[in-house]
Design an enzyme around this catalytic site. Structure first.
Site, PDB file in Angstrom:
ATOM      1  N   HIS A  71      17.578 -49.749  -1.552  1.00 32.06           N
ATOM      2  CA  HIS A  71      18.602 -50.792  -1.535  1.00 32.06           C
ATOM      3  C   HIS A  71      18.395 -51.739  -2.700  1.00 32.06           C
ATOM      4  O   HIS A  71      17.343 -51.747  -3.322  1.00 32.06           O
ATOM      5  CB  HIS A  71      18.533 -51.580  -0.219  1.00 32.06           C
ATOM      6  CG  HIS A  71      17.234 -52.287  -0.051  1.00 32.06           C
ATOM      7  ND1 HIS A  71      16.087 -51.653   0.393  1.00 32.06           N
ATOM      8  CD2 HIS A  71      16.879 -53.578  -0.298  1.00 32.06           C
ATOM      9  CE1 HIS A  71      15.092 -52.512   0.415  1.00 32.06           C
ATOM     10  NE2 HIS A  71      15.522 -53.683  -0.012  1.00 32.06           N
ATOM     11  N   HIS A 126      17.761 -54.558  -9.032  1.00 27.94           N
ATOM     12  CA  HIS A 126      16.885 -53.387  -9.082  1.00 27.94           C
ATOM     13  C   HIS A 126      16.811 -52.701  -7.721  1.00 27.94           C
ATOM     14  O   HIS A 126      17.164 -53.287  -6.698  1.00 27.94           O
ATOM     15  CB  HIS A 126      15.479 -53.793  -9.523  1.00 27.94           C
ATOM     16  CG  HIS A 126      14.747 -54.601  -8.496  1.00 27.94           C
ATOM     17  ND1 HIS A 126      14.985 -55.944  -8.304  1.00 27.94           N
ATOM     18  CD2 HIS A 126      13.817 -54.248  -7.569  1.00 27.94           C
ATOM     19  CE1 HIS A 126      14.221 -56.388  -7.321  1.00 27.94           C
ATOM     20  NE2 HIS A 126      13.509 -55.372  -6.842  1.00 27.94           N
TER      21      HIS A 126
END
Length: 172
Positions: free
Chosen positions: A34, A115
């Site tokens: 995620h 990220h």
């Protein structure tokens, strides 16, 4: 209860991330790959109801956007986290900012670096070795993101979706 706000990439990108996470991320079994939009926070039943209403409003203010992953990177020397770097874009930045103002007003612990974590809690030597190998690989992945999620943490430490929010004006 502890909650967090994230977006999940496509299965294709999750599979790429998980091919590394299985080996390098101790949280592999606790949460799918995620991009964290808002760090974990505590909320009771009433607070979470208000939070969900606010998240619905925020979702309508942000259009679906392209998520582009273009390299492997690391937060070293601050910590030994290796990640798939996501190219910042205006809609992703706007979503992050909306989740840190108004009802959600609080300064994030770190600057927003979009990220997807693939490795963490690595020794210095393992981090250096793994990152060195990954930086030689080419990665270029682009997809459209049209939703984000609020998750809650279960007693065993794993995370599960509480509610999903579709992006875009007039969408529910």
């Amino acid at each position: 209860m502890k909650y967090g706000i994230v977006l999940f990439p496509s299965k294709k990108l999750q599979d790429i991330a998980n091919s590394y996470r299985k080996r390098y991320d101790p949280n592999y079994a606790l949460v799918p790959p995620h991009l964290t939009l808002k760090a974990p926070f505590e909320a009771d039943e009433k607070e979470i109801g208000d939070t969900v209403k606010e998240l619905r409003k925020i979702a309508k203010q942000v259009k679906p956007f392209k998520l582009s992953v273009y390299k492997f990177s690391s937060f070293a020397p601050v910590n030994n986290v290796i990640y798939l770097k996501v190219e910042p874009n205006p809609e992703l930045t706007k979503l992050h900012e909306l989740l840190h103002q108004g009802k959600f007003k609080e300064e994030p612990e770190y600057a927003f670096v979009p990220h997807i974590t693939i490795g963490q809690n690595l020794s210095d030597d393992e981090h250096s070795d793994v990152l060195g190998r990954l930086k030689m690989l080419k990665i270029q992945h682009v997809e459209t993101i049209d939703r984000f999620h609020i998750l809650y943490q279960l007693e065993n430490g794993s995370w599960t979706v509480y509610e999903t929010f579709l992006l875009g004006e007039g969408r529910d």
